[in-house]
Design an enzyme around this catalytic site. Structure first.
Site, PDB file in Angstrom:
ATOM      1  N   ASP A   1      51.543  54.179  52.368  1.00 21.12           N
ATOM      2  CA  ASP A   1      51.182  52.882  51.842  1.00 21.12           C
ATOM      3  C   ASP A   1      50.771  53.220  50.288  1.00 21.12           C
ATOM      4  OD1 ASP A   1      49.326  50.590  51.933  1.00 21.12           O
ATOM      5  OD2 ASP A   1      47.801  51.738  51.462  1.00 21.12           O
TER       6      ASP A   1
ATOM      7  N   ASP B   1      48.354  50.958  48.117  1.00 19.22           N
ATOM      8  CA  ASP B   1      46.880  50.373  47.567  1.00 19.22           C
ATOM      9  C   ASP B   1      45.949  51.017  48.543  1.00 19.22           C
ATOM     10  OD1 ASP B   1      47.296  48.590  45.288  1.00 19.22           O
ATOM     11  OD2 ASP B   1      48.303  47.400  46.779  1.00 19.22           O
TER      12      ASP B   1
END
Length: 210
Positions: A6, A8
């Protein structure tokens, strides 16, 4: 091994920026400003999905206006990209040097991810990336399925590294191993319900997993 990260809240320390840009966009659009914790809950989703969750009562035109203002605010603020969390770059370089495939699965748009990668001089760093506006948004597992197919690897040859239950849920749907980071948007208790193989409070500790 195929590592899927991922962006953020996992690699990039951008949570505060996302929250402030959404609150500013709400004010500009005439919608009520929401608490920090409420906005943290939607980090990881595609922007349209996040807005529908935050403002389910908003009309389509109001939601569209909010999205426009949010993007304008974020692009302006992100001229200086959010820094990586400590140890991220060193760990990514170590994994790449060891021959692992490094990819990104993010709720960001393709335009947004490409912009930040360019600003970080990392356009060619990752072997592949998937964004929410070119496939299904998390927690649907489609972007993971696409990455597995692109590299012709089985689910047992991949691991998802993330900070939200959306990351954990999409990997869980495929039976993929999951590494949860504790410093991101969602409380670690929410991530633990998906039985991650490892929980780390420092990014470089993912190197302890094999």
């Amino acid at each position: 091994m195929l590592y899927i990260f991922d962006w953020d809240g996992t690699l990039s320390n951008s949570t505060t920026k996302i929250i402030s840009c959404m609150q500013k966009a709400a004010k500009e659009t005439g919608l009520p400003s929401l608490p920090d914790e409420t906005i943290k809950n939607i980090i990881g989703l595609g922007l349209p999905e996040a807005i529908r969750l935050l403002y389910p009562e908003a009309s389509s035109s109001k939601a569209d206006d909010l999205q426009v203002h949010y993007v304008e605010n974020f692009v302006s603020d992100d001229a200086n990209p959010s820094p990586f969390f400590p140890g991220v770059m060193k760990t990514l370089e170590h994994l790449r040097d060891q021959g692992h495939m490094l990819t990104v699965a993010t709720g960001k748009s393709r335009k947004g991810l490409d912009r930040v990668l360019k600003n970080l001089s990392m356009t060619s760093f990752f072997h592949s990336t998937r964004c929410a506006d070119e496939t299904a948004s998390k927690p649907a597992p489609l972007m993971l399925e696409e990455l597995l197919g692109e590299f012709s690897v089985g689910v047992d040859e991949a691991v998802m590294v993330g900070d939200t239950e959306y990351d954990m849920a999409m990997a869980h749907a495929l039976g993929m191993a999951k590494i949860a980071v504790t410093y991101g948007a969602h409380h670690i208790d929410r991530l633990k319900t998906y039985d991650p193989v490892l929980c780390v409070d420092e990014f470089e500790k993912i190197l302890t997993w094999s």
